[in-house]
Design a protein around this motif. Structure first.
Motif, PDB file in Angstrom:
ATOM      1  N   SER A 122       0.935  -1.248   0.191  1.00  8.78           N
ATOM      2  CA  SER A 122       0.022  -0.045  -0.109  1.00  8.78           C
ATOM      3  C   SER A 122       0.952   1.404   0.176  1.00  8.78           C
ATOM      4  CB  SER A 122      -1.439  -0.025   0.957  1.00  8.78           C
ATOM      5  OG  SER A 122      -2.153   0.933   1.314  1.00  8.78           O
ATOM      6  N   ILE A 147       1.373   4.007  -2.864  1.00  4.33           N
ATOM      7  CA  ILE A 147       0.991   5.405  -3.111  1.00  4.33           C
ATOM      8  C   ILE A 147       2.123   6.159  -3.315  1.00  4.33           C
ATOM      9  CG2 ILE A 147       1.468   6.379  -1.104  1.00  4.33           C
ATOM     10  CD1 ILE A 147      -1.113   7.758  -0.707  1.00  4.33           C
ATOM     11  N   PHE A 168      -3.252   5.640  -6.423  1.00  5.99           N
ATOM     12  CA  PHE A 168      -3.615   6.151  -4.941  1.00  5.99           C
ATOM     13  C   PHE A 168      -5.428   5.529  -4.860  1.00  5.99           C
ATOM     14  CE2 PHE A 168      -1.756  10.789  -6.724  1.00  5.99           C
ATOM     15  CZ  PHE A 168      -1.004  10.188  -5.846  1.00  5.99           C
ATOM     16  N   LEU A 169      -5.761   5.196  -5.832  1.00  5.35           N
ATOM     17  CA  LEU A 169      -6.800   4.697  -5.797  1.00  5.35           C
ATOM     18  C   LEU A 169      -6.860   2.853  -4.996  1.00  5.35           C
ATOM     19  CD1 LEU A 169      -9.588   5.283  -8.763  1.00  5.35           C
ATOM     20  CD2 LEU A 169      -9.919   6.064  -6.184  1.00  5.35           C
ATOM     21  N   SER A 189      -4.017   1.960  -3.663  1.00  8.45           N
ATOM     22  CA  SER A 189      -3.689   2.228  -2.154  1.00  8.45           C
ATOM     23  C   SER A 189      -4.371   2.293  -1.378  1.00  8.45           C
ATOM     24  CB  SER A 189      -2.900   3.251  -2.215  1.00  8.45           C
ATOM     25  OG  SER A 189      -2.184   3.121  -0.567  1.00  8.45           O
ATOM     26  N   LEU A 190      -5.599   3.339  -1.943  1.00  9.75           N
ATOM     27  CA  LEU A 190      -6.488   3.642  -0.816  1.00  9.75           C
ATOM     28  C   LEU A 190      -7.404   1.924  -0.492  1.00  9.75           C
ATOM     29  CD1 LEU A 190      -8.968   5.226   0.437  1.00  9.75           C
ATOM     30  CD2 LEU A 190      -9.923   6.098  -1.573  1.00  9.75           C
ATOM     31  N   SER A 202      -5.770   0.619   1.298  1.00  3.86           N
ATOM     32  CA  SER A 202      -5.621   0.659   2.914  1.00  3.86           C
ATOM     33  C   SER A 202      -6.749   0.151   3.726  1.00  3.86           C
ATOM     34  CB  SER A 202      -5.636   1.870   2.974  1.00  3.86           C
ATOM     35  OG  SER A 202      -4.210   2.779   2.360  1.00  3.86           O
ATOM     36  N   GLU A 203      -7.947   0.489   2.697  1.00  2.00           N
ATOM     37  CA  GLU A 203      -9.647   0.412   3.686  1.00  2.00           C
ATOM     38  C   GLU A 203     -10.019  -1.353   4.077  1.00  2.00           C
ATOM     39  OE1 GLU A 203     -11.852   4.035   1.793  1.00  2.00           O
ATOM     40  OE2 GLU A 203     -12.223   2.211   0.923  1.00  2.00           O
TER      41      GLU A 203
END
Length: 70
Positions: free
Chosen positions: A32, A36, A55-56, A58-59, A62-63
């Protein structure tokens, strides 16, 4: 270091190597984080669509794993 010097291609190369290692070892938090950073590099290179992809990604990682970066 390469980011700060504007050497984005070398920076990208190093991050991709790190990503491969994190994937091999199953280090999801590392995946992750480096994803990013790849987004940041692509954004600085002007590749905004590719940056958004990173970015998406990684998000989402992470979520899914309840990670927070600050």
């Amino acid at each position: 270091i390469y980011d700060n010097k504007g050497q984005y291609n070398e920076s990208r190369k190093q991050y991709l190597q790190a990503l491969t290692l994190y994937q091999k070892t199953g280090n999801v938090k590392g995946i992750s984080a480096v994803t990013i950073r790849l987004g940041v590099v692509e954004n600085r290179k002007g590749n905004h669509d590719k940056a958004i992809e990173y970015f998406l990604k990684s998000l989402a990682i992470s979520e899914k794993n309840n990670y927070a970066f600050g």
